[in-house]
Design a protein around this motif. Structure first.
Motif, mmCIF file in Angstrom:
data_model
loop_
_atom_site.group_PDB
_atom_site.id
_atom_site.type_symbol
_atom_site.label_atom_id
_atom_site.label_comp_id
_atom_site.label_asym_id
_atom_site.label_seq_id
_atom_site.Cartn_x
_atom_site.Cartn_y
_atom_site.Cartn_z
ATOM 1 N N GLY A 190 29.485 41.349 46.800
ATOM 2 C CA GLY A 190 30.816 41.590 47.222
ATOM 3 C C GLY A 190 31.883 42.628 46.671
ATOM 4 O O GLY A 190 32.649 43.078 47.548
ATOM 5 N N SER A 191 31.241 43.151 45.624
ATOM 6 C CA SER A 191 31.962 44.263 45.101
ATOM 7 C C SER A 191 31.717 45.582 46.037
ATOM 8 O O SER A 191 32.712 46.605 46.068
ATOM 9 N N GLN B 298 33.675 35.531 49.663
ATOM 10 C CA GLN B 298 35.110 35.448 48.726
ATOM 11 C C GLN B 298 35.264 33.771 48.796
ATOM 12 O O GLN B 298 35.941 33.234 47.756
ATOM 13 N N TYR B 299 35.120 33.118 49.781
ATOM 14 C CA TYR B 299 35.227 31.571 49.814
ATOM 15 C C TYR B 299 34.394 30.807 49.035
ATOM 16 O O TYR B 299 34.865 29.928 47.989
ATOM 17 N N ILE C 136 37.408 41.558 40.976
ATOM 18 C CA ILE C 136 37.945 42.353 42.213
ATOM 19 C C ILE C 136 38.619 41.423 43.112
ATOM 20 O O ILE C 136 39.998 41.760 43.323
ATOM 21 N N MET C 137 38.118 40.358 43.574
ATOM 22 C CA MET C 137 38.841 39.232 44.383
ATOM 23 C C MET C 137 40.027 38.640 43.789
ATOM 24 O O MET C 137 40.887 38.158 44.569
ATOM 25 N N TYR C 138 39.901 38.213 42.735
ATOM 26 C CA TYR C 138 40.804 37.103 42.108
ATOM 27 C C TYR C 138 41.155 37.511 40.590
ATOM 28 O O TYR C 138 40.616 38.419 39.972
ATOM 29 N N THR D 106 43.671 38.213 44.710
ATOM 30 C CA THR D 106 44.545 39.588 44.452
ATOM 31 C C THR D 106 43.956 40.731 45.238
ATOM 32 O O THR D 106 44.248 41.995 45.331
ATOM 33 N N SER D 107 43.038 40.412 46.190
ATOM 34 C CA SER D 107 42.495 41.284 47.332
ATOM 35 C C SER D 107 41.838 40.891 48.492
ATOM 36 O O SER D 107 41.677 39.678 48.542
ATOM 37 N N SER D 108 42.061 41.533 49.541
ATOM 38 C CA SER D 108 41.479 41.121 50.904
ATOM 39 C C SER D 108 40.726 42.656 51.488
ATOM 40 O O SER D 108 41.012 43.565 51.037
#
Length: 477
Positions: free
Chosen positions: A457-458, A147-148, A183-185, A129-131
């Motif tokens: 990551g946040s 992220q990976y 946040i990322m997914y 949902t984000s990059s």
């Protein structure tokens, strides 16, 4: 004779193949012995087309996530294929998955062709949902590795510490990376499923293990308290109130269990059980940080209880329980005063051991009096410079807490300077030593696909991107 039980449905997307990799290198290690390098760590399947082999011929495949000092690191991941002897054959073990970059193939005389082999990344079928992209390639590399890594840890409807050695749904690892992951997914269904497992494993009196689905395992309050923090973060990030409604009573039951082990208001070590052991504060901090110190452990765990009380205050308010909300607020305030009185040293200006976690957590939960806040903040900065040479000096618990504190205090340069360090300990140290996923230890021991340090990551989104959640307008309204 079937014992009483609850059958729970799987409340998440199925696992699916998400990405395909081709070999980057094939080396001969000996007669009929080959090492295949897929170029990147992954969790999933390895596929190979085998040449004509006689019936009954056995070919072995061993998997690892790194090569140590030129040697294949044995991680007890192995498949054996028995040939049918009917011409070209295809092997892909879809009954299990492995976490690997390297495959060691034994008892195969003919060199395998790169075109005959593939690897598949497999995880629950959620979507990104984000990059994040910026002008600093180092920051991009750290972000992309984190992220990976998340994709290698989230399958079967929950999140694991590592996808090979333990493959366990540790609550501490989950708590440390929930903010980054959400946040990322779009992993709201995954958390619906995983929290169902946490609800299922609660014991009498509100006691919880450190892992769900429960397989035993070490941890501490930060691990069990996943039952409080994960529903709240799922609500804040996705605007879905169902989990805080469903698990509110279980949260209260767990806090009731915590209450049994508070001595003069402070939580102390509770007993080990057959389904849970250890009593940790931080975990896997770098060398030179005394995270096993009793004062640090007690400080960290009581700060976490304070954070749980603050969270319960907000949840009770949203659920229309104002009296309970006020009661939790009072418990938080009383505990915060006790934390400061017990662990703060007026002469040195430090809490407990003075580690980054010991200094930042009391400030984050409101235990540090406003009159002392700037002093404690400056001590955190100076100790980071003098004691840790401006490096990150936290473990699994400390990384997300220090990150959150830095975001709330707009300490962007503080974090940036730590992220830019290329020597031990640091994320660039991992990357410069060949990491494609984050490690279990800052030094690279044991697992190199792990959920220890992904809480940073946040920061890329909250601090650099400036995109923050508003708890009063959940789900980025």
């Amino acid at each position: 004779d079937i014992p009483a039980h609850v059958a729970s449905p799987e409340m998440t997307e199925p696992n699916r193949i998400q990405e395909m990799f081709s070999p980057k290198d094939i080396k001969q290690l000996g007669d009929s012995l080959w090492l295949v390098d897929m170029g990147k760590n992954l969790t999933g399947w390895f596929e190979i087309r085998l040449p004509n082999l006689p019936a009954g011929h056995k070919v072995s495949f061993e998997y690892t996530d790194y090569i140590k000092d030129g040697n294949f690191e044995d991680q007890a991941q192995k498949d054996v294929y028995i040939a049918a002897g009917k011409g070209e054959e295809m092997f892909c073990n879809k009954f299990n998955h492995h976490a690997f970059r390297y495959v060691r193939i034994s008892n195969l005389k003919e060199k395998p062709d790169a075109k005959s082999m593939k690897a598949y990344l497999v995880h629950s079928d959620y979507r990104a949902t984000s990059s994040f992209v910026c002008s600093d390639p180092d920051l991009n590399a750290i972000h992309d590795m984190i992220q990976y890594t998340m994709r290698c840890l989230t399958f079967g409807g929950y999140m694991v510490d590592c996808p090979h050695l333990e493959r366990a749904g540790y609550g501490g690892d989950g708590n440390s990376s929930t903010e980054s992951l959400q946040i990322m997914y779009n992993v709201s269904p995954l958390f619906t499923n995983w929290l169902q497992a946490w609800g299922d494993v609660m014991r009498e009196g509100g006691s919880l293990p450190h892992v769900a689905p429960n397989t035993g395992g070490g941890g501490g309050p930060y691990w069990c308290g996943f039952i409080v923090m994960a529903p709240w973060r799922t609500y804040v990030n996705y605007g879905d109130s169902r989990l805080i409604e469903k698990y509110y009573d279980k949260m209260k039951q767990w806090l009731g269990y915590v209450e049994q082990y508070r001595v003069n208001g402070l939580l102390k070590r509770w007993p080990d059980t057959p389904y849970r052991d250890w009593y940790l504060g931080d975990w896997l901090a770098p060398a030179g940080v005394d995270s096993g110190n009793e004062a640090s452990i007690n400080l960290v765990n009581n700060c976490f209880v304070s954070e749980c009380f603050a969270t319960m205050e907000k949840i009770a308010d949203i659920l229309g329980k104002p009296d309970e909300s006020k009661a939790f607020a009072k418990q938080r305030d009383d505990l915060n005063k006790l934390i400061h009185r017990t662990f703060y040293n007026d002469e040195t200006g430090i809490y407990a051991t003075g580690s980054q976690l010991d200094m930042s957590y009391p400030m984050l939960v409101g235990a540090t009096p406003p009159a002392l806040y700037e002093k404690v903040k400056e001590r955190l900065f100076t100790r980071t410079k003098e004691n840790y040479n401006d490096h990150i000096a936290c473990g699994l618990v400390g990384v997300p807490i220090l990150t959150k504190w830095a975001i709330e205090n707009k300490a962007a340069d503080f974090v940036y300077s730590m992220l830019k360090k290329r020597d031990y300990p640091g994320y660039l140290y991992m990357i410069d030593n060949g990491a494609t996923t984050t490690w279990e230890y800052w030094s690279g021991e044991r697992s190199r696909i792990h959920n220890c340090y992904n809480g940073i990551g946040s920061w890329f989104y909250r601090a650099v991107g400036g995109i923050r959640t508003d708890e009063k307008k959940a789900g980025y309204q």
